[in-house]
Design a protein around this motif. Sequence first.
Motif, PDB file in Angstrom:
ATOM      1  N   ASN A 130     -14.205   4.361   3.016  1.00 39.54           N
ATOM      2  CA  ASN A 130     -13.573   5.014   1.871  1.00 39.54           C
ATOM      3  C   ASN A 130     -14.570   5.841   1.059  1.00 39.54           C
ATOM      4  O   ASN A 130     -15.773   5.592   1.057  1.00 39.54           O
ATOM      5  CB  ASN A 130     -12.895   3.965   0.977  1.00 39.54           C
ATOM      6  N   LEU A 131     -14.010   6.807   0.349  1.00 46.00           N
ATOM      7  CA  LEU A 131     -14.823   7.815  -0.334  1.00 46.00           C
ATOM      8  C   LEU A 131     -15.739   7.253  -1.412  1.00 46.00           C
ATOM      9  O   LEU A 131     -16.957   7.502  -1.392  1.00 46.00           O
ATOM     10  CB  LEU A 131     -13.895   8.869  -0.952  1.00 46.00           C
TER      11      LEU A 131
ATOM     12  N   CYS B  61      -8.975  17.143  -0.054  1.00 45.64           N
ATOM     13  CA  CYS B  61      -7.784  16.301  -0.227  1.00 45.64           C
ATOM     14  C   CYS B  61      -7.699  15.710  -1.626  1.00 45.64           C
ATOM     15  O   CYS B  61      -8.733  15.407  -2.243  1.00 45.64           O
ATOM     16  CB  CYS B  61      -7.787  15.158   0.774  1.00 45.64           C
TER      17      CYS B  61
ATOM     18  N   TYR C  79      -2.478  -0.857  10.825  1.00 50.97           N
ATOM     19  CA  TYR C  79      -2.677  -1.463   9.494  1.00 50.97           C
ATOM     20  C   TYR C  79      -1.488  -1.150   8.605  1.00 50.97           C
ATOM     21  O   TYR C  79      -0.865  -2.051   8.037  1.00 50.97           O
ATOM     22  CB  TYR C  79      -3.964  -0.941   8.833  1.00 50.97           C
TER      23      TYR C  79
ATOM     24  N   ASP D 206      -5.684  12.376   7.939  1.00 55.71           N
ATOM     25  CA  ASP D 206      -5.688  12.568   6.479  1.00 55.71           C
ATOM     26  C   ASP D 206      -4.556  13.501   6.061  1.00 55.71           C
ATOM     27  O   ASP D 206      -4.345  14.545   6.683  1.00 55.71           O
ATOM     28  CB  ASP D 206      -7.027  13.184   6.032  1.00 55.71           C
TER      29      ASP D 206
ATOM     30  N   PHE E  48     -14.812  15.513   4.423  1.00 55.96           N
ATOM     31  CA  PHE E  48     -13.990  15.724   5.632  1.00 55.96           C
ATOM     32  C   PHE E  48     -13.002  16.874   5.441  1.00 55.96           C
ATOM     33  O   PHE E  48     -11.802  16.672   5.289  1.00 55.96           O
ATOM     34  CB  PHE E  48     -13.241  14.440   5.992  1.00 55.96           C
TER      35      PHE E  48
ATOM     36  N   SER F 223       0.828  -1.208   0.000  1.00 59.53           N
ATOM     37  CA  SER F 223       0.000   0.000   0.000  1.00 59.53           C
ATOM     38  C   SER F 223       0.863   1.259   0.000  1.00 59.53           C
ATOM     39  O   SER F 223       1.962   1.257   0.547  1.00 59.53           O
ATOM     40  CB  SER F 223      -0.892   0.010   1.246  1.00 59.53           C
TER      41      SER F 223
ATOM     42  N   ARG G 121     -10.894  14.741   8.912  1.00 61.61           N
ATOM     43  CA  ARG G 121     -10.738  13.414   9.521  1.00 61.61           C
ATOM     44  C   ARG G 121      -9.299  13.289  10.009  1.00 61.61           C
ATOM     45  O   ARG G 121      -8.366  13.588   9.254  1.00 61.61           O
ATOM     46  CB  ARG G 121     -11.066  12.316   8.509  1.00 61.61           C
TER      47      ARG G 121
ATOM     48  N   ARG H 187      -6.073  12.638  -4.059  1.00 65.01           N
ATOM     49  CA  ARG H 187      -5.559  11.275  -4.018  1.00 65.01           C
ATOM     50  C   ARG H 187      -5.391  10.735  -5.435  1.00 65.01           C
ATOM     51  O   ARG H 187      -6.040  11.225  -6.365  1.00 65.01           O
ATOM     52  CB  ARG H 187      -6.542  10.352  -3.259  1.00 65.01           C
TER      53      ARG H 187
ATOM     54  N   ASN I  81     -20.426  13.226   3.690  1.00 69.35           N
ATOM     55  CA  ASN I  81     -19.727  14.189   4.548  1.00 69.35           C
ATOM     56  C   ASN I  81     -18.324  14.383   3.977  1.00 69.35           C
ATOM     57  O   ASN I  81     -17.549  13.421   3.909  1.00 69.35           O
ATOM     58  CB  ASN I  81     -19.633  13.666   5.987  1.00 69.35           C
TER      59      ASN I  81
HETATM   60  C1  WQD Z   1     -10.015   9.644   0.417  1.00 71.45           C
HETATM   61  C2  WQD Z   1     -10.363  11.100   0.679  1.00 71.45           C
HETATM   62  C3  WQD Z   1     -10.977  11.573   2.941  1.00 71.45           C
HETATM   63  C4  WQD Z   1     -14.690   9.320   3.060  1.00 71.45           C
HETATM   64  C5  WQD Z   1      -7.382   4.747   2.437  1.00 71.45           C
HETATM   65  C6  WQD Z   1      -6.434   4.056   3.338  1.00 71.45           C
HETATM   66  C7  WQD Z   1      -5.248   3.550   2.558  1.00 71.45           C
HETATM   67  C8  WQD Z   1      -5.714   2.726   1.380  1.00 71.45           C
HETATM   68  C9  WQD Z   1      -6.731   3.453   0.540  1.00 71.45           C
HETATM   69  C10 WQD Z   1      -5.402   0.422   1.929  1.00 71.45           C
HETATM   70  C11 WQD Z   1      -9.797  11.598   2.003  1.00 71.45           C
HETATM   71  C12 WQD Z   1     -12.147  11.834   1.997  1.00 71.45           C
HETATM   72  C13 WQD Z   1     -13.497   9.874   2.629  1.00 71.45           C
HETATM   73  C14 WQD Z   1     -15.804  10.170   3.342  1.00 71.45           C
HETATM   74  C15 WQD Z   1     -14.478  12.072   2.742  1.00 71.45           C
HETATM   75  N1  WQD Z   1      -6.216   1.498   1.834  1.00 71.45           N
HETATM   76  N2  WQD Z   1     -13.404  11.232   2.473  1.00 71.45           N
HETATM   77  N3  WQD Z   1     -15.648  11.514   3.161  1.00 71.45           N
HETATM   78  O1  WQD Z   1      -7.752   7.705   3.257  1.00 71.45           O
HETATM   79  O2  WQD Z   1      -6.787   8.179   0.954  1.00 71.45           O
HETATM   80  O3  WQD Z   1      -6.758   5.862   1.868  1.00 71.45           O
HETATM   81  O4  WQD Z   1      -7.800   3.875   1.417  1.00 71.45           O
HETATM   82  O5  WQD Z   1      -4.251   0.345   1.617  1.00 71.45           O
HETATM   83  O6  WQD Z   1      -4.452   2.775   3.413  1.00 71.45           O
HETATM   84  O7  WQD Z   1      -5.965   5.011   4.264  1.00 71.45           O
HETATM   85  O8  WQD Z   1      -8.908   6.879   1.153  1.00 71.45           O
HETATM   86  O9  WQD Z   1     -11.243   6.865   0.421  1.00 71.45           O
HETATM   87  O10 WQD Z   1     -10.738   6.847   2.919  1.00 71.45           O
HETATM   88  O11 WQD Z   1     -10.355   8.925   1.604  1.00 71.45           O
HETATM   89  O12 WQD Z   1     -14.361  13.297   2.588  1.00 71.45           O
HETATM   90  O13 WQD Z   1     -16.918   9.711   3.744  1.00 71.45           O
HETATM   91  O14 WQD Z   1     -11.787  11.218   0.793  1.00 71.45           O
HETATM   92  O15 WQD Z   1     -10.902  12.604   3.921  1.00 71.45           O
HETATM   93  O16 WQD Z   1      -9.396  12.943   1.836  1.00 71.45           O
HETATM   94  P1  WQD Z   1      -7.519   7.275   1.870  1.00 71.45           P
HETATM   95  P2  WQD Z   1     -10.383   7.320   1.552  1.00 71.45           P
END
Ligand code: WQD
Length: 339
Positions: free
Chosen positions: A199-200, A229, A149, A296, A218, A124, A293, A231, A216
Amino acid sequence: MRVLVSGGAGYIGSHTVLALIEAGHDVVVVDDFSNAKPTVVARLEALSGQHIPVHAFDLTDVDKTAHLFGIEEIDAVIHFAGFKAVGESVEKPLEYYRNNLDSSFALLEAMRRHDVRRLVFSSSATVYGEHAPVPYEEGFAHLSASSPYGRTKVMIEQVMTDVALATPGQRVALLRYFNPVGAHPSGQIGEDPQGIPNNLMPFIAQVAVGRREKLNVFGDDYPTADGTCERDYIHVLDLAAGHVAALEHLDDMAEPVRAFNLGTGTGTSVLDLFHAFERAVGRELPYEVVGRRAGDLPAFWADPTRAHEELGWRASRTIDDMCADVWRWQSENPLGYPD
Ligand code: WQD
């Protein structure tokens, strides 16, 4: 090759099983179904037109795992199985260390007993920690993580590296993913998180299908173009293709172990992804900006050059492709996989 796919009934594992079969490989799945439904296998067999042998047990059981290698002719292993919820790992660190590390140890032990020397590990981008320069490059030396994790991924990478260095002929590819999203275009398999999605993308999909009231967001006060954010979202089919490419590259690898970033090399903001999903659905969806969150990071994405040059692999699907495929999966399976 005959490939053992651990966690093969999971989200990325199931899409990789299909890609392996389409590339002409034979697949054996082992999964404890703690985070996957048996229905997935039936759908994979329907999509592939092939019978897929499945062994349902906990990989932390060394004897059962070694026995599996005795009854199935295995040429290579792709190891997905493991707990993967960041927040849950903070609440249950011992379960995460035991499950993720012991299952990896059991696999490595069984591989040694049966002289299986090809391994692809689902790692990851979280191993780059909070201080790696963006875009992340595989040569960054100071791997770390900010959750139990993520720390299991750092530790497993180190264990696999040391074992590969001590085992003549062993070849290990460590695949560092970013944010896997999307679904098979058939709409038959996709991401099906149990409970409230962390996850988003799956959360947006559940808003669109009416299972959640609103997204929501974050935080929109980050130092990014629109304040949310950014990604590196990668389509799960591109990710699956990356696993096949890595598997088929192992025998040509000069080094015993090598890490590869599987990403697009571009960042997409939360709101950009959200609006792309609205385009896929054809209507506006409700969201509310709330507080940040914890944990992040504002923005990170991959430098995928090494995978391009050494694996001949490149992510090809767009954010709109990802959203269209997720929407098809979610609208055809509003409650995910049936029990
Ligand atoms: C993405 C963005 C949230 C949900 C995670 C794990 C990582 C990997 C991939 C395993 C962020 C924002 C999210 C919501 C939001 N998994 N968000 N509202 O955190 O980049 O990575 O998944 O390997 O280890 O950490 O992905 O999809 O959780 O969040 O605003 O209801 O979406 O704040 O900026 P993340 P994510």
